[in-house]
Design a protein around this motif. Structure first.
Motif, PDB file in Angstrom:
ATOM      1  N   VAL A   5      -5.722   9.350   0.740  1.00  0.00           N
ATOM      2  CA  VAL A   5      -5.437   8.067   0.148  1.00  0.00           C
ATOM      3  C   VAL A   5      -6.668   7.583  -0.432  1.00  0.00           C
ATOM      4  O   VAL A   5      -7.798   7.596   0.088  1.00  0.00           O
ATOM      5  CB  VAL A   5      -5.041   7.009   1.185  1.00  0.00           C
ATOM      6  CG1 VAL A   5      -4.877   5.570   0.678  1.00  0.00           C
ATOM      7  CG2 VAL A   5      -3.778   7.439   2.304  1.00  0.00           C
ATOM      8  N   VAL A   6      -6.443   7.358  -1.889  1.00  0.00           N
ATOM      9  CA  VAL A   6      -7.377   6.677  -2.709  1.00  0.00           C
ATOM     10  C   VAL A   6      -7.701   5.182  -2.437  1.00  0.00           C
ATOM     11  O   VAL A   6      -6.648   4.510  -2.736  1.00  0.00           O
ATOM     12  CB  VAL A   6      -7.363   6.979  -3.831  1.00  0.00           C
ATOM     13  CG1 VAL A   6      -8.528   6.622  -4.662  1.00  0.00           C
ATOM     14  CG2 VAL A   6      -7.268   8.611  -4.116  1.00  0.00           C
ATOM     15  N   VAL A   7      -8.556   4.892  -1.918  1.00  0.00           N
ATOM     16  CA  VAL A   7      -8.643   3.248  -1.484  1.00  0.00           C
ATOM     17  C   VAL A   7      -9.496   2.760  -2.343  1.00  0.00           C
ATOM     18  O   VAL A   7     -10.962   2.896  -2.601  1.00  0.00           O
ATOM     19  CB  VAL A   7      -9.252   2.778   0.047  1.00  0.00           C
ATOM     20  CG1 VAL A   7      -9.210   1.436   0.100  1.00  0.00           C
ATOM     21  CG2 VAL A   7      -8.201   3.643   0.865  1.00  0.00           C
ATOM     22  N   PRO A   8      -9.409   1.760  -3.202  1.00  0.00           N
ATOM     23  CA  PRO A   8     -10.126   1.032  -4.203  1.00  0.00           C
ATOM     24  C   PRO A   8     -11.439   0.283  -3.382  1.00  0.00           C
ATOM     25  O   PRO A   8     -11.259  -0.148  -2.170  1.00  0.00           O
ATOM     26  CB  PRO A   8      -9.452  -0.153  -4.815  1.00  0.00           C
ATOM     27  CG  PRO A   8      -8.115   0.309  -4.564  1.00  0.00           C
ATOM     28  CD  PRO A   8      -8.009   0.772  -3.417  1.00  0.00           C
ATOM     29  N   PRO A   9     -12.795   0.364  -3.705  1.00  0.00           N
ATOM     30  CA  PRO A   9     -13.739  -0.070  -3.396  1.00  0.00           C
ATOM     31  C   PRO A   9     -13.502  -1.774  -3.078  1.00  0.00           C
ATOM     32  O   PRO A   9     -13.025  -2.441  -3.833  1.00  0.00           O
ATOM     33  CB  PRO A   9     -15.114  -0.057  -4.131  1.00  0.00           C
ATOM     34  CG  PRO A   9     -14.569   1.006  -4.953  1.00  0.00           C
ATOM     35  CD  PRO A   9     -13.086   1.156  -5.287  1.00  0.00           C
ATOM     36  N   GLU A  10     -13.833  -2.174  -1.821  1.00  0.00           N
ATOM     37  CA  GLU A  10     -13.968  -3.542  -1.516  1.00  0.00           C
ATOM     38  C   GLU A  10     -14.752  -4.406  -2.566  1.00  0.00           C
ATOM     39  O   GLU A  10     -15.675  -4.062  -2.931  1.00  0.00           O
ATOM     40  CB  GLU A  10     -14.685  -3.989  -0.053  1.00  0.00           C
ATOM     41  CG  GLU A  10     -14.309  -5.161   0.358  1.00  0.00           C
ATOM     42  CD  GLU A  10     -14.450  -5.454   1.962  1.00  0.00           C
ATOM     43  OE1 GLU A  10     -14.759  -6.578   2.628  1.00  0.00           O
ATOM     44  OE2 GLU A  10     -15.030  -4.332   2.431  1.00  0.00           O
ATOM     45  N   GLY A  11     -13.951  -5.587  -2.914  1.00  0.00           N
ATOM     46  CA  GLY A  11     -14.626  -6.398  -3.786  1.00  0.00           C
ATOM     47  C   GLY A  11     -14.018  -6.062  -5.243  1.00  0.00           C
ATOM     48  O   GLY A  11     -14.417  -7.095  -6.120  1.00  0.00           O
ATOM     49  N   PRO A  22      -9.029  -6.671   3.225  1.00  0.00           N
ATOM     50  CA  PRO A  22      -8.978  -5.563   2.179  1.00  0.00           C
ATOM     51  C   PRO A  22      -8.879  -4.463   3.008  1.00  0.00           C
ATOM     52  O   PRO A  22      -9.380  -3.925   3.940  1.00  0.00           O
ATOM     53  CB  PRO A  22     -10.291  -5.700   1.693  1.00  0.00           C
ATOM     54  CG  PRO A  22     -10.943  -7.182   1.913  1.00  0.00           C
ATOM     55  CD  PRO A  22     -10.087  -7.550   3.182  1.00  0.00           C
ATOM     56  N   LEU A  23      -7.965  -3.382   2.466  1.00  0.00           N
ATOM     57  CA  LEU A  23      -7.757  -2.047   2.699  1.00  0.00           C
ATOM     58  C   LEU A  23      -8.846  -1.163   2.996  1.00  0.00           C
ATOM     59  O   LEU A  23      -9.187  -0.753   4.005  1.00  0.00           O
ATOM     60  CB  LEU A  23      -6.753  -1.388   1.641  1.00  0.00           C
ATOM     61  CG  LEU A  23      -6.295   0.058   2.166  1.00  0.00           C
ATOM     62  CD1 LEU A  23      -5.443  -0.078   3.540  1.00  0.00           C
ATOM     63  CD2 LEU A  23      -5.202   0.553   1.334  1.00  0.00           C
ATOM     64  N   ALA A  24      -9.854  -1.477   2.004  1.00  0.00           N
ATOM     65  CA  ALA A  24     -11.068  -0.671   2.098  1.00  0.00           C
ATOM     66  C   ALA A  24     -11.863  -0.923   3.329  1.00  0.00           C
ATOM     67  O   ALA A  24     -12.450  -0.172   4.151  1.00  0.00           O
ATOM     68  CB  ALA A  24     -11.852  -1.074   0.809  1.00  0.00           C
ATOM     69  N   ARG A  25     -11.709  -2.354   3.945  1.00  0.00           N
ATOM     70  CA  ARG A  25     -12.505  -2.564   4.998  1.00  0.00           C
ATOM     71  C   ARG A  25     -11.792  -2.076   6.271  1.00  0.00           C
ATOM     72  O   ARG A  25     -12.365  -1.665   7.291  1.00  0.00           O
ATOM     73  CB  ARG A  25     -12.689  -4.292   5.152  1.00  0.00           C
ATOM     74  CG  ARG A  25     -13.220  -4.633   6.583  1.00  0.00           C
ATOM     75  CD  ARG A  25     -13.250  -5.990   6.530  1.00  0.00           C
ATOM     76  NE  ARG A  25     -13.542  -6.950   5.331  1.00  0.00           N
ATOM     77  CZ  ARG A  25     -13.447  -8.173   5.168  1.00  0.00           C
ATOM     78  NH1 ARG A  25     -13.046  -8.925   6.114  1.00  0.00           N
ATOM     79  NH2 ARG A  25     -13.857  -8.886   4.129  1.00  0.00           N
ATOM     80  N   LEU A  26     -10.403  -2.380   6.146  1.00  0.00           N
ATOM     81  CA  LEU A  26      -9.810  -1.585   7.392  1.00  0.00           C
ATOM     82  C   LEU A  26      -9.891  -0.184   7.366  1.00  0.00           C
ATOM     83  O   LEU A  26     -10.204   0.237   8.582  1.00  0.00           O
ATOM     84  CB  LEU A  26      -8.234  -1.710   7.237  1.00  0.00           C
ATOM     85  CG  LEU A  26      -7.738  -3.154   7.102  1.00  0.00           C
ATOM     86  CD1 LEU A  26      -6.161  -3.306   6.867  1.00  0.00           C
ATOM     87  CD2 LEU A  26      -7.909  -3.910   8.641  1.00  0.00           C
ATOM     88  N   VAL A  27     -10.062   0.718   6.402  1.00  0.00           N
ATOM     89  CA  VAL A  27     -10.363   2.231   6.501  1.00  0.00           C
ATOM     90  C   VAL A  27     -11.877   2.307   6.874  1.00  0.00           C
ATOM     91  O   VAL A  27     -11.804   3.065   7.871  1.00  0.00           O
ATOM     92  CB  VAL A  27     -10.455   2.595   4.889  1.00  0.00           C
ATOM     93  CG1 VAL A  27     -10.517   4.059   5.178  1.00  0.00           C
ATOM     94  CG2 VAL A  27      -8.710   2.659   4.661  1.00  0.00           C
ATOM     95  N   ARG A  28     -12.693   1.550   6.383  1.00  0.00           N
ATOM     96  CA  ARG A  28     -13.887   1.431   7.096  1.00  0.00           C
ATOM     97  C   ARG A  28     -14.129   1.508   8.567  1.00  0.00           C
ATOM     98  O   ARG A  28     -14.862   2.170   9.361  1.00  0.00           O
ATOM     99  CB  ARG A  28     -15.047   0.700   6.215  1.00  0.00           C
ATOM    100  CG  ARG A  28     -16.479   0.746   6.621  1.00  0.00           C
ATOM    101  CD  ARG A  28     -17.164  -0.605   6.316  1.00  0.00           C
ATOM    102  NE  ARG A  28     -16.573  -1.771   6.839  1.00  0.00           N
ATOM    103  CZ  ARG A  28     -16.729  -3.071   6.634  1.00  0.00           C
ATOM    104  NH1 ARG A  28     -17.364  -3.182   5.452  1.00  0.00           N
ATOM    105  NH2 ARG A  28     -16.395  -3.919   7.276  1.00  0.00           N
ATOM    106  N   ASP A  29     -13.443   0.368   8.892  1.00  0.00           N
ATOM    107  CA  ASP A  29     -13.516  -0.057  10.584  1.00  0.00           C
ATOM    108  C   ASP A  29     -12.698   0.932  11.369  1.00  0.00           C
ATOM    109  O   ASP A  29     -13.088   0.997  12.495  1.00  0.00           O
ATOM    110  CB  ASP A  29     -13.176  -1.510  10.602  1.00  0.00           C
ATOM    111  CG  ASP A  29     -14.428  -2.564  10.004  1.00  0.00           C
ATOM    112  OD1 ASP A  29     -15.416  -1.934   9.523  1.00  0.00           O
ATOM    113  OD2 ASP A  29     -13.972  -3.608   9.729  1.00  0.00           O
TER     114      ASP A  29
END
Length: 209
Positions: A5-11, A22-29
């Motif tokens: 999955v390509v996730v746009p950078p948070e922000g 933000p999905l990017a934060r969920l993927v990170r955590d």
């Protein structure tokens, strides 16, 4: 193989929100813990990664349906449980060693003889406290502890490992972890007690080697 999955950078303006996060934060955590959780249900890390990638695709496709009845983390792990179950059914080999380990662990209390019994002035407390060797004094020892914990966690039966990941690594509340694993509140408490006791015993066995 599931396409990553390509996730746009948070922000960024195009970032995707799930439950306002933000999905990017969920993927990170959550990506790492989700892979660890999926790994308890399948035979390889590669398959676990595929199951989690499939879960993220579902998150992207169904994020609008998230109603906030549980935390976003609980919703994510519920999806992972379903995708990993599907991958598990596709696998040809069954993890007989874990089934046997789980069956053999049910008969004995892993903390038997390690805590003061009922009626003792210190009932419920350690009669044999954990070794001070579990207290890392430098980065080298801390790294060694991480390796021991990973190996000890891998040695737990599947359900116990899942519960430790959800409760102690992810920090999920007891009721939400019980929902994901389809356990009653009482069964969740009993399984967590046994899992933590077995994990402690596995750690001490590795330190004595």
């Amino acid at each position: 193989m599931v396409t990553p999955v390509v996730v746009p950078p948070e922000g960024t303006e195009s970032e995707h929100l799930v439950g306002g996060i933000p999905l990017a934060r969920l993927v990170r955590d959550f990506h790492g813990p989700m892979v660890n959780f999926a790994r308890t249900m399948v035979n390889s890390t590669v398959v676990a990664e595929e199951a989690v990638q499939e879960a993220w695709v579902q998150v992207l496709q169904s994020s609008d349906s998230f109603e906030g009845r549980s935390s976003v983390g609980t919703w994510l792990f519920g999806i992972v449980k379903n995708t990993a179950s599907r991958h598990r059914r596709r696998e040809s080999r069954i993890r007989d060693h874990e089934v046997l380990a789980a069956a053999g662990a049910e008969g004995a209390d892993p903390l038997s003889g390690r805590m003061h019994p009922a009626g003792h002035p210190d009932a419920g407390h350690w009669s044999a406290p954990p070794s001070r060797r579990f207290l890392p004094e430098d980065q080298t020892v801390a790294s060694e502890v991480v390796g021991f914990v990973r190996a000890a966690l891998d040695a737990l039966p599947e359900r116990q490992r899942q519960l430790v990941i959800l409760r102690d690594l992810v920090g999920m509340p007891a009721d939400e972890a019980a929902d994901i694993l389809e356990l009653s509140a009482e069964a969740q408490r009993a399984l967590l007690y046994r899992a933590r006791g077995n994990l402690r015993n596995e750690l001490e066995k590795r330190y004595r080697r």
